[in-house]
Design a protein around this motif. Structure first.
Motif, PDB file in Angstrom:
ATOM      1  N   PRO A 266      27.658  53.225  -5.723  1.00 21.39           N
ATOM      2  CA  PRO A 266      27.378  51.828  -5.378  1.00 21.39           C
ATOM      3  C   PRO A 266      28.608  51.156  -4.775  1.00 21.39           C
ATOM      4  N   ILE A 267      28.394  50.306  -3.792  1.00 18.68           N
ATOM      5  CA  ILE A 267      29.489  49.532  -3.188  1.00 18.68           C
ATOM      6  C   ILE A 267      29.317  48.095  -3.676  1.00 18.68           C
ATOM      7  N   ARG A 268      30.291  47.615  -4.428  1.00 21.00           N
ATOM      8  CA  ARG A 268      30.168  46.321  -5.106  1.00 21.00           C
ATOM      9  C   ARG A 268      31.099  45.252  -4.533  1.00 21.00           C
ATOM     10  N   HIS A 269      31.940  45.623  -3.573  1.00 19.38           N
ATOM     11  CA  HIS A 269      32.990  44.705  -3.129  1.00 19.38           C
ATOM     12  C   HIS A 269      33.059  44.671  -1.602  1.00 19.38           C
ATOM     13  N   PHE A 270      33.492  43.524  -1.091  1.00 23.08           N
ATOM     14  CA  PHE A 270      33.419  43.294   0.356  1.00 23.08           C
ATOM     15  C   PHE A 270      34.618  42.471   0.824  1.00 23.08           C
ATOM     16  N   SER A 271      35.045  42.712   2.046  1.00 23.59           N
ATOM     17  CA  SER A 271      36.121  41.916   2.666  1.00 23.59           C
ATOM     18  C   SER A 271      35.633  41.409   4.020  1.00 23.59           C
ATOM     19  N   PHE A 272      35.802  40.103   4.268  1.00 24.57           N
ATOM     20  CA  PHE A 272      35.362  39.516   5.543  1.00 24.57           C
ATOM     21  C   PHE A 272      36.374  39.832   6.638  1.00 24.57           C
ATOM     22  N   PRO A 273      35.965  40.465   7.745  1.00 21.88           N
ATOM     23  CA  PRO A 273      36.908  40.740   8.835  1.00 21.88           C
ATOM     24  C   PRO A 273      37.565  39.448   9.329  1.00 21.88           C
ATOM     25  N   TYR A 274      38.839  39.529   9.628  1.00 20.60           N
ATOM     26  CA  TYR A 274      39.691  38.396  10.029  1.00 20.60           C
ATOM     27  C   TYR A 274      39.828  37.403   8.858  1.00 20.60           C
ATOM     28  N   GLY A 275      38.697  37.073   8.250  1.00 25.87           N
ATOM     29  CA  GLY A 275      38.717  36.388   6.957  1.00 25.87           C
ATOM     30  C   GLY A 275      39.212  34.954   6.936  1.00 25.87           C
ATOM     31  N   ASP A 276      39.513  34.384   8.101  1.00 23.34           N
ATOM     32  CA  ASP A 276      39.964  32.982   8.134  1.00 23.34           C
ATOM     33  C   ASP A 276      38.743  32.069   8.260  1.00 23.34           C
ATOM     34  N   GLU A 277      39.011  30.763   8.361  1.00 20.68           N
ATOM     35  CA  GLU A 277      37.900  29.804   8.370  1.00 20.68           C
ATOM     36  C   GLU A 277      36.980  29.956   9.569  1.00 20.68           C
ATOM     37  N   THR A 278      37.509  30.442  10.688  1.00 19.17           N
ATOM     38  CA  THR A 278      36.668  30.562  11.873  1.00 19.17           C
ATOM     39  C   THR A 278      35.831  31.843  11.845  1.00 19.17           C
ATOM     40  N   SER A 279      36.111  32.722  10.894  1.00 19.03           N
ATOM     41  CA  SER A 279      35.423  34.019  10.853  1.00 19.03           C
ATOM     42  C   SER A 279      34.458  34.156   9.682  1.00 19.03           C
ATOM     43  N   ALA A 280      34.683  33.376   8.638  1.00 14.22           N
ATOM     44  CA  ALA A 280      33.807  33.461   7.459  1.00 14.22           C
ATOM     45  C   ALA A 280      33.803  32.112   6.757  1.00 14.22           C
ATOM     46  N   GLY A 281      32.604  31.591   6.526  1.00 14.73           N
ATOM     47  CA  GLY A 281      32.483  30.298   5.843  1.00 14.73           C
ATOM     48  C   GLY A 281      31.352  30.341   4.841  1.00 14.73           C
ATOM     49  N   GLU A 282      30.856  29.167   4.489  1.00 12.80           N
ATOM     50  CA  GLU A 282      29.841  29.071   3.444  1.00 12.80           C
ATOM     51  C   GLU A 282      28.638  29.991   3.705  1.00 12.80           C
ATOM     52  N   ARG A 283      28.196  30.036   4.965  1.00 14.40           N
ATOM     53  CA  ARG A 283      27.023  30.860   5.271  1.00 14.40           C
ATOM     54  C   ARG A 283      27.281  32.329   4.912  1.00 14.40           C
ATOM     55  N   GLU A 284      28.470  32.808   5.251  1.00 15.27           N
ATOM     56  CA  GLU A 284      28.807  34.214   4.984  1.00 15.27           C
ATOM     57  C   GLU A 284      29.021  34.446   3.479  1.00 15.27           C
ATOM     58  N   PHE A 285      29.611  33.452   2.807  1.00 17.72           N
ATOM     59  CA  PHE A 285      29.809  33.603   1.360  1.00 17.72           C
ATOM     60  C   PHE A 285      28.447  33.709   0.661  1.00 17.72           C
ATOM     61  N   GLU A 286      27.490  32.915   1.165  1.00 16.73           N
ATOM     62  CA  GLU A 286      26.138  32.945   0.610  1.00 16.73           C
ATOM     63  C   GLU A 286      25.494  34.327   0.849  1.00 16.73           C
ATOM     64  N   LEU A 287      25.758  34.893   2.015  1.00 17.86           N
ATOM     65  CA  LEU A 287      25.215  36.230   2.308  1.00 17.86           C
ATOM     66  C   LEU A 287      25.751  37.262   1.314  1.00 17.86           C
ATOM     67  N   ALA A 311      33.650  31.396  -7.804  1.00 17.07           N
ATOM     68  CA  ALA A 311      33.677  31.630  -6.353  1.00 17.07           C
ATOM     69  C   ALA A 311      34.115  33.065  -6.065  1.00 17.07           C
ATOM     70  N   THR A 312      33.473  34.001  -6.743  1.00 15.87           N
ATOM     71  CA  THR A 312      33.899  35.406  -6.583  1.00 15.87           C
ATOM     72  C   THR A 312      33.492  35.970  -5.219  1.00 15.87           C
ATOM     73  N   ASN A 313      32.728  35.198  -4.444  1.00 11.48           N
ATOM     74  CA  ASN A 313      32.321  35.651  -3.112  1.00 11.48           C
ATOM     75  C   ASN A 313      33.217  35.077  -2.008  1.00 11.48           C
ATOM     76  N   SER A 314      34.316  34.452  -2.377  1.00 14.26           N
ATOM     77  CA  SER A 314      35.227  33.890  -1.350  1.00 14.26           C
ATOM     78  C   SER A 314      36.653  33.834  -1.922  1.00 14.26           C
ATOM     79  N   LEU A 315      37.131  34.950  -2.398  1.00 17.26           N
ATOM     80  CA  LEU A 315      38.437  34.957  -3.074  1.00 17.26           C
ATOM     81  C   LEU A 315      39.588  34.966  -2.067  1.00 17.26           C
ATOM     82  N   PRO A 316      40.628  34.182  -2.337  1.00 20.92           N
ATOM     83  CA  PRO A 316      41.804  34.202  -1.454  1.00 20.92           C
ATOM     84  C   PRO A 316      42.675  35.425  -1.749  1.00 20.92           C
ATOM     85  N   ARG A 317      43.577  35.717  -0.832  1.00 19.27           N
ATOM     86  CA  ARG A 317      44.504  36.832  -1.054  1.00 19.27           C
ATOM     87  C   ARG A 317      45.913  36.443  -0.637  1.00 19.27           C
ATOM     88  N   LEU A 318      46.831  37.287  -1.029  1.00 19.38           N
ATOM     89  CA  LEU A 318      48.232  37.095  -0.649  1.00 19.38           C
ATOM     90  C   LEU A 318      48.627  38.307   0.194  1.00 19.38           C
TER      91      LEU A 318
END
Ligand SMILES: [Zn+2]
Length: 371
Positions: A266-287, A311-318
């Protein structure tokens, strides 16, 4: 990012460190944990033009960072364990989680032995087209084209521009000019532009993805180790927010299903490409929520705080950024102070997109480029 800007940021981080402001602010700004974002791990390259070097750190710096977080009392966790801690609200000890985007082969060659040595887990997010050798690593192609030329004639927003690309500084400038313009236009057009540029200058990129990214067999082999988590990163590594809803859903869902088929897990985890505000927002977090994923990470900058349990579907990173390979900077960033100051500066600024983009460009400390 220009060398001058990098220098200014290093100065600001150093100032936070030597004045002790980071330690002073830490009780207010520190989080319950941190998710590190990495891309490549490989021996250092020679200085000079190399805008994508921000996406590379050396094995020595990775080792030193792992030792630092261990010495500071952080538990190094897998993504499943991070999810469990957030779900259970278990924050007695701080945690750190190491994640790599894109599936570069050097993760296996250089990073994996370090995690094995420490007996610690890590995760790799893979765009499912990449192990087929079909990934379009356009940000590297653009670097190759600029590296190989002395002048470039391009049309940006329909206007002809002549860019000098002889010296490393000129090449840096040309890269920034073209790169950020490409990030602002539809991704199909951006990729077409880079492909044309390479063809025009005789740059052969046919084997680039195969040369840099792991195959399915290599991934399967790596994924057999319980220390390794594989997550999804869309199918083609597209900025999801620029797609229609159904396209975005398909990119996410197909990548999860393909990885599950190929790796038989099973694949349980995901990373949004580019991942900034212009590439992933509420709509994508909902997906991500709809797809039932346990966690999804962005490239938004920051530590994990208790509120992220909701907000485990939109976690920030360092980001462990190639321009900042000193544990001194990691120490400052672990205090959370730079992110608190950065967010404060953003709130004080006018809201137009142009201003936000300008801030983001200056503060590319968290390499939200090319991820
Ligand atoms: Zn990526």
């Amino acid at each position: 990012m220009s060398r001058r800007t990098t220098g200014l940021l290093k100065g600001a981080l150093t100032a936070l460190h030597v004045t002790g402001a980071d330690r002073l602010l830490a009780p207010l700004t520190g989080g319950v944990g941190v998710i590190f974002m990495l891309h490549s791990v490989r021996p250092a390259r020679a200085d000079g033009f190399g805008p994508n070097r921000i996406l590379e750190i050396t094995p020595e710096f990775l080792d030193a960072t792992i030792s630092l977080v261990k010495a500071r009392g952080f538990d190094v966790l897998s993504l499943d364990e991070v999810h469990a801690r957030l779900r259970e609200g278990e924050f007695d000890r701080p945690f750190a989680c190491f994640t790599f985007d894109d599936g570069y082969r050097d993760n296996r060659t250089y990073a994996y032995p370090i995690f094995r040595k420490h007996g610690l887990p890590f995760a790799i997010y893979v765009p499912s087209d990449f192990p087929d050798g079909k990934g379009d690593l356009w940000w590297i192609k653009l670097e190759m084209a600029i590296a190989a030329t002395e002048t470039l004639s391009v049309r940006i927003d329909g206007v002809a521009e002549h860019l000098e690309t002889r010296t490393p500084d000129q090449k840096d400038e040309a890269f920034a000019r073209i790169y950020w313009w490409l990030r602002s236009i539809p991704e199909g057009e951006a990729r077409g532009f880079v492909a044309d540029l390479c063809e025009m200058h005789g740059i052969d990129t046919a084997n680039l993805c195969r040369d840099l990214v792991m195959t399915w067999d290599e991934l399967r082999d790596l994924a057999r180790d319980p220390l390794v988590t594989i997550g999804a990163h869309t199918r083609r590594h597209l900025a999801l927010a620029k797609l229609t809803l159904s396209e975005a859903r398909l990119e996410m869902e197909e990548s999860v299903r393909r990885l599950e088929r190929e790796l038989a897990r099973p694949i349980r985890h995901f990373s949004f490409p580019y991942g900034d505000e212009t590439s992933a927002g509420e709509r994508e977090f909902e997906l991500a929520r709809e797809l039932g994923l346990d966690t999804a990470v962005t490239t938004r900058k920051g530590l994990i705080h208790e509120r992220h349990a909701r907000a485990t579907n939109s976690l920030p990173r360092l980001s462990l950024n190639g321009d900042y390979q000193s544990t001194r900077y990691v120490k400052v960033m672990l205090s959370g102070a730079p992110f608190a100051l950065w967010n404060m500066a953003r709130r004080l600024r006018p809201s137009p997109m142009a201003a936000r983009t300008a801030v983001r460009r200056r503060w590319s400390l968290n390499a939200d480029t090319s991820t």
